[in-house]
Design an enzyme around this catalytic site. Structure first.
Site, PDB file in Angstrom:
ATOM      1  N   GLU A 272       0.825  -1.221   0.000  1.00 24.02           N
ATOM      2  CA  GLU A 272       0.000   0.000   0.000  1.00 24.02           C
ATOM      3  C   GLU A 272       0.853   1.262   0.000  1.00 24.02           C
ATOM      4  O   GLU A 272       0.409   2.316  -0.440  1.00 24.02           O
ATOM      5  CB  GLU A 272      -0.938   0.016   1.213  1.00 24.02           C
ATOM      6  CG  GLU A 272      -2.176  -0.811   0.996  1.00 24.02           C
ATOM      7  CD  GLU A 272      -3.252  -0.608   2.056  1.00 24.02           C
ATOM      8  OE1 GLU A 272      -3.032   0.130   3.040  1.00 24.02           O
ATOM      9  OE2 GLU A 272      -4.317  -1.213   1.910  1.00 24.02           O
ATOM     10  N   HIS A 293      10.279 -26.528  -0.691  1.00 21.83           N
ATOM     11  CA  HIS A 293       9.747 -27.757  -1.270  1.00 21.83           C
ATOM     12  C   HIS A 293       8.509 -27.496  -2.117  1.00 21.83           C
ATOM     13  O   HIS A 293       7.804 -28.415  -2.506  1.00 21.83           O
ATOM     14  CB  HIS A 293       9.469 -28.774  -0.159  1.00 21.83           C
ATOM     15  CG  HIS A 293      10.730 -29.150   0.564  1.00 21.83           C
ATOM     16  ND1 HIS A 293      11.453 -30.284   0.297  1.00 21.83           N
ATOM     17  CD2 HIS A 293      11.441 -28.476   1.512  1.00 21.83           C
ATOM     18  CE1 HIS A 293      12.537 -30.322   1.069  1.00 21.83           C
ATOM     19  NE2 HIS A 293      12.550 -29.229   1.809  1.00 21.83           N
ATOM     20  N   LYS A 399     -13.984  -0.305  -3.793  1.00 16.39           N
ATOM     21  CA  LYS A 399     -15.031   0.011  -2.812  1.00 16.39           C
ATOM     22  C   LYS A 399     -16.176   0.771  -3.482  1.00 16.39           C
ATOM     23  O   LYS A 399     -17.348   0.526  -3.200  1.00 16.39           O
ATOM     24  CB  LYS A 399     -14.453   0.864  -1.671  1.00 16.39           C
ATOM     25  CG  LYS A 399     -13.498   0.101  -0.767  1.00 16.39           C
ATOM     26  CD  LYS A 399     -13.082   0.993   0.396  1.00 16.39           C
ATOM     27  CE  LYS A 399     -12.011   0.332   1.239  1.00 16.39           C
ATOM     28  NZ  LYS A 399     -11.398   1.245   2.200  1.00 16.39           N
TER      29      LYS A 399
END
Ligand code: PA5
Length: 408
Positions: A272, A293, A399
């Protein structure tokens, strides 16, 4: 002793680093001047507010006496710092169980936490700087009637609700005043992802039993540390220079199993703060040796558009020795060190740049150092990139679309 940073494995010419040190120094001076907007977090651990600290510690004691479960409702910067510290750090004393909620819209998780609240003596703690984040509002509004049902009246429920928010603004502050909830302030000049050393992070940490005085003292020690003369500043510069040379991903490798959520906190802090104007390093996190792995092949031979930042804890608290088999007599610490050194050698042989950050031990003091170190280096890198580390205009786009979909 402070945390140590080694940037010499990056392959950046020393003169390129030296050339940028004055500009990085000016960025640090701007942060430390106290006059830049949204830099309240720089001074918080240095000029500790003793009265507030006592208030947090007293509240935490009450929670520990009265509740089995402390449900923290918050997301992003109002969640990750506390969660990461609680995962990582030893507890100085018995704490309450801390559960984080309001971190998603997952119905199954709602059902799980609601069932837990019905069963356990609970205190709710709602943390939101803006006071209107959708995940947090949905969670708080859902849990409120449950608390009233559990404790028999709104008055009794309200005694068990704590709010951490802006001192004057927002819906949550207004409601807290109307209903008489206990409150803590988030300073207006500190943004979400830089708020871990305010009540946002400190209250849940204290409730869990972490010694928050040690965390703050560690952060203060880092503010005064000579690491800013070289290693710390050079890490910030290197992160800037790596992007300029086409290394667009920072693979952050935690060599300790309890540091996974510190990586999540770093992803928010870095992502951010730096992801602006088509710039920024993509922060990817791995835990070693586990992820060797799964992702080891990709690192060794995949597309080379990244560098690695390896975060290690040098001294574990105790010794475990393998009793039998071909590793008989080796300590787990020895194996971890061999793994880390092996990774560094193999990756450098393949031309992969590697930074090392060493925490001497996983204690509240060094953890506080680490938080302050990461916040400061992140802010400096963003400033060298020419972007504002403290805003997040891009988060608003989804938003706005979500509000349109919901018609609200
Ligand atoms: O860093 C930030 O400002 C954000 O990520 C916020 O922490 C996050 O969106 C939560 O916001 P609020 O505390 O206002 O609910």
């Amino acid at each position: 002793m402070d945390i140590k940073v080694k940037t010499d494995g990056l392959g950046i010419a020393v003169e390129n680093i030296l050339e940028m040190r004055p500009e990085a120094g000016r960025a640090l001076d701007r942060l430390w001047s106290g006059s830049e907007p949204m830099t309240g977090w720089v001074q918080t651990p240095i000029n500790q507010n003793k009265e507030e600290l006592e208030y947090i510690l007293n509240a935490a004691d009450i929670v520990k006496d009265e509740a089995e479960l402390f449900v923290v409702v918050g997301i992003g910067g109002s969640y990750l710092g506390a969660k990461a510290a609680i995962e990582a750090l030893p507890k100085a004393e018995r704490g309450a169980q801390v559960r984080f909620f309001g971190t998603n819209f997952c119905t199954d998780y709602y059902r799980e936490v609601m069932a837990e609240i019905r069963d356990k003596r609970t205190i709710l703690c709602v943390i939101s700087k803006s006071g209107n984040t959708a995940e947090v509002s949905a969670a708080f509004e859902t849990l409120k009637p449950l608390m009233i049902e559990k404790y028999g009246s709104e008055e009794e429920a309200n005694k068990r609700i704590i709010v951490v928010t802006d001192p004057a603004r927002g819906q949550l502050r207004a409601e807290a005043e109307e209903k008489g909830y206990a409150t803590f302030d988030i300073p207006p000049n500190i943004g979400g992802r830089y708020s871990v050393l305010t009540p946002v992070g400190l209250l849940p940490m204290a409730v869990s039993g972490i010694d928050i005085r040690d965390v703050l003292d560690g952060a203060k020690a880092m503010a005064m540390s000579p690491v800013w003369d070289e290693g710390g500043t050079d890490y910030a510069i290197s992160r800037h220079l790596m992007q300029m040379t086409g290394k667009h991903i920072e693979v952050i490798e935690m060599c300790h199993s309890r540091l996974g959520y510190l990586g999540e906190w770093m992803k928010q802090l870095y992502g951010e703060s730096e992801g602006k104007n088509g710039q920024g390093l993509w922060p990817a996190t791995l835990t070693l040796s586990t992820d060797l792995h799964s992702m080891g092949q990709m690192i060794q031979e995949g597309r080379q558009n990244f560098f690695e930042t390896m975060i290690t804890v040098d001294d574990p608290d105790y010794t475990v020795t393998v009793p039998a088999g071909h590793l008989a007599g080796r300590t787990i610490r020895e194996l971890n060190e061999a793994m880390m050194d092996g990774v560094i050698r193999a990756h450098r042989n393949a031309g992969i740049p590697v930074v090392e950050i060493h925490m001497p031990q996983l204690t509240p003091h060094y953890y506080g150092q680490m938080l302050y170190f990461l916040e400061t280096t992140c802010a400096v890198t963003a400033m060298l990139n020419g972007v504002d580390p403290f805003n997040q205009p891009g988060v608003e786009a989804y938003k706005a679309e979500m509000r349109k979909i919901l018609g609200i």
